[in-house]
Design a protein around this motif. Sequence first.
Motif, mmCIF file in Angstrom:
data_model
loop_
_atom_site.group_PDB
_atom_site.id
_atom_site.type_symbol
_atom_site.label_atom_id
_atom_site.label_comp_id
_atom_site.label_asym_id
_atom_site.label_seq_id
_atom_site.Cartn_x
_atom_site.Cartn_y
_atom_site.Cartn_z
ATOM 1 N N ALA A 49 0.842 -1.199 0.000
ATOM 2 C CA ALA A 49 0.000 0.000 0.000
ATOM 3 C C ALA A 49 0.880 1.253 0.000
ATOM 4 N N GLN A 50 0.368 2.320 -0.564
ATOM 5 C CA GLN A 50 1.144 3.560 -0.701
ATOM 6 C C GLN A 50 1.267 4.324 0.619
ATOM 7 N N ARG A 51 0.178 4.431 1.350
ATOM 8 C CA ARG A 51 0.189 5.235 2.584
ATOM 9 C C ARG A 51 0.593 4.385 3.785
ATOM 10 N N PRO A 52 1.403 4.951 4.686
ATOM 11 C CA PRO A 52 1.832 4.195 5.873
ATOM 12 C C PRO A 52 0.668 3.638 6.698
ATOM 13 N N GLU A 53 -0.394 4.411 6.880
ATOM 14 C CA GLU A 53 -1.533 3.929 7.669
ATOM 15 C C GLU A 53 -2.196 2.722 7.009
ATOM 16 N N ASP A 54 -2.265 2.738 5.672
ATOM 17 C CA ASP A 54 -2.834 1.593 4.950
ATOM 18 C C ASP A 54 -1.924 0.374 5.064
ATOM 19 N N ARG A 55 -0.602 0.604 4.984
ATOM 20 C CA ARG A 55 0.345 -0.509 5.135
ATOM 21 C C ARG A 55 0.195 -1.135 6.524
ATOM 22 N N LYS A 56 0.137 -0.286 7.561
ATOM 23 C CA LYS A 56 -0.002 -0.804 8.923
ATOM 24 C C LYS A 56 -1.299 -1.583 9.092
ATOM 25 N N ALA A 57 -2.376 -1.092 8.498
ATOM 26 C CA ALA A 57 -3.662 -1.793 8.595
ATOM 27 C C ALA A 57 -3.610 -3.143 7.879
ATOM 28 N N ASP A 58 -3.026 -3.177 6.690
ATOM 29 C CA ASP A 58 -2.882 -4.438 5.945
ATOM 30 C C ASP A 58 -2.054 -5.444 6.751
ATOM 31 N N GLU A 59 -0.934 -4.974 7.279
ATOM 32 C CA GLU A 59 -0.043 -5.862 8.024
ATOM 33 C C GLU A 59 -0.682 -6.317 9.333
ATOM 34 N N ALA A 60 -1.480 -5.459 9.951
ATOM 35 C CA ALA A 60 -2.195 -5.843 11.178
ATOM 36 C C ALA A 60 -3.161 -6.991 10.883
ATOM 37 N N LYS A 61 -3.871 -6.897 9.772
ATOM 38 C CA LYS A 61 -4.794 -7.977 9.398
ATOM 39 C C LYS A 61 -4.043 -9.286 9.188
ATOM 40 N N ALA A 62 -2.884 -9.208 8.550
ATOM 41 C CA ALA A 62 -2.082 -10.414 8.321
ATOM 42 C C ALA A 62 -1.615 -11.013 9.653
ATOM 43 N N LEU A 63 -1.123 -10.162 10.557
ATOM 44 C CA LEU A 63 -0.629 -10.645 11.846
ATOM 45 C C LEU A 63 -1.757 -11.246 12.687
ATOM 46 N N LEU A 64 -2.912 -10.609 12.689
ATOM 47 C CA LEU A 64 -4.024 -11.078 13.517
ATOM 48 C C LEU A 64 -4.778 -12.236 12.874
ATOM 49 N N GLY A 65 -4.668 -12.359 11.561
ATOM 50 C CA GLY A 65 -5.397 -13.405 10.848
ATOM 51 C C GLY A 65 -5.032 -14.809 11.268
ATOM 52 N N GLY A 66 -3.809 -15.028 11.631
ATOM 53 C CA GLY A 66 -3.371 -16.365 12.027
ATOM 54 C C GLY A 66 -3.381 -16.601 13.523
ATOM 55 N N LEU A 67 -3.922 -15.664 14.289
ATOM 56 C CA LEU A 67 -3.916 -15.769 15.750
ATOM 57 C C LEU A 67 -5.001 -16.743 16.217
ATOM 58 N N ALA A 68 -4.595 -17.816 16.846
ATOM 59 C CA ALA A 68 -5.535 -18.835 17.315
ATOM 60 C C ALA A 68 -6.228 -18.371 18.599
ATOM 61 N N GLY A 69 -7.391 -18.917 18.836
ATOM 62 C CA GLY A 69 -8.110 -18.618 20.074
ATOM 63 C C GLY A 69 -7.289 -19.036 21.281
ATOM 64 N N GLY A 70 -7.290 -18.221 22.298
ATOM 65 C CA GLY A 70 -6.543 -18.519 23.523
ATOM 66 C C GLY A 70 -5.087 -18.127 23.486
ATOM 67 N N ALA A 71 -4.602 -17.712 22.315
ATOM 68 C CA ALA A 71 -3.193 -17.313 22.204
ATOM 69 C C ALA A 71 -2.974 -15.971 22.887
ATOM 70 N N ARG A 72 -1.778 -15.789 23.427
ATOM 71 C CA ARG A 72 -1.358 -14.496 23.959
ATOM 72 C C ARG A 72 -0.538 -13.816 22.876
ATOM 73 N N LEU A 73 -0.730 -12.511 22.733
ATOM 74 C CA LEU A 73 -0.031 -11.737 21.715
ATOM 75 C C LEU A 73 0.936 -10.770 22.386
ATOM 76 N N VAL A 74 2.213 -10.946 22.088
ATOM 77 C CA VAL A 74 3.265 -10.055 22.566
ATOM 78 C C VAL A 74 3.704 -9.225 21.369
ATOM 79 N N VAL A 75 3.514 -7.925 21.455
ATOM 80 C CA VAL A 75 3.810 -7.024 20.350
ATOM 81 C C VAL A 75 5.090 -6.269 20.667
ATOM 82 N N LEU A 76 6.078 -6.378 19.784
ATOM 83 C CA LEU A 76 7.286 -5.586 19.967
ATOM 84 C C LEU A 76 6.982 -4.165 19.521
ATOM 85 N N ASP A 77 7.177 -3.225 20.455
ATOM 86 C CA ASP A 77 6.794 -1.840 20.220
ATOM 87 C C ASP A 77 7.734 -0.936 21.010
ATOM 88 N N GLU A 78 8.205 0.119 20.367
ATOM 89 C CA GLU A 78 9.151 1.020 21.020
ATOM 90 C C GLU A 78 8.579 1.662 22.278
#
Length: 160
Positions: A49-78
């Motif tokens: 995607a051209q815009r950073p916000e659109d890229r982040k949204a696309d990538e968020a969907k990809a990351l969350l799409g494979g998240l199984a029920g009951g899983a804990r999500l640890v996000v690396l963030d500054e």
Amino acid sequence: MRFTLSCIGRMKAGADKDLFDRYLDRARKTGRGLGITDVALHEMPESRAQRPEDRKADEAKALLGGLAGGARLVVLDENGKNLTSPKFSERLEAWKDEGVPEVVFAIGGADGHGAEVLSRADLKLALGAMTWPHQIARILLAEQIYRAMTIQSGHPYHRV
């Protein structure tokens, strides 16, 4: 319990990938005795995607799409928590004791994480106050997962 490193982008062959693979292999071997069934890597393509916000949204969907029920999500963030290695190990061990089936560690793309990923995170984790290239962040995370396991098993790798 299973650990999965879900990363946007691919790591190219070379010394940094070799080091990452070495820590992943050590974690897999050490984890078996602790009830960790696997330490897996899941790489996803960067959004075009051209815009950073659109890229982040696309990538968020990809990351969350494979998240199984009951899983804990640890996000690396500054802006995440800075944990000591023993505290990080304690957190992982507590989730294991609670019967959590999987812990997913998310490393976003060059623009960072989308709002969906940040709001879903069970833990936002910083690797210190400095900014690290994503390839190095992967190595640091793999090493800390291995270190957490050695702390849990009483192995002398972690010295204080």
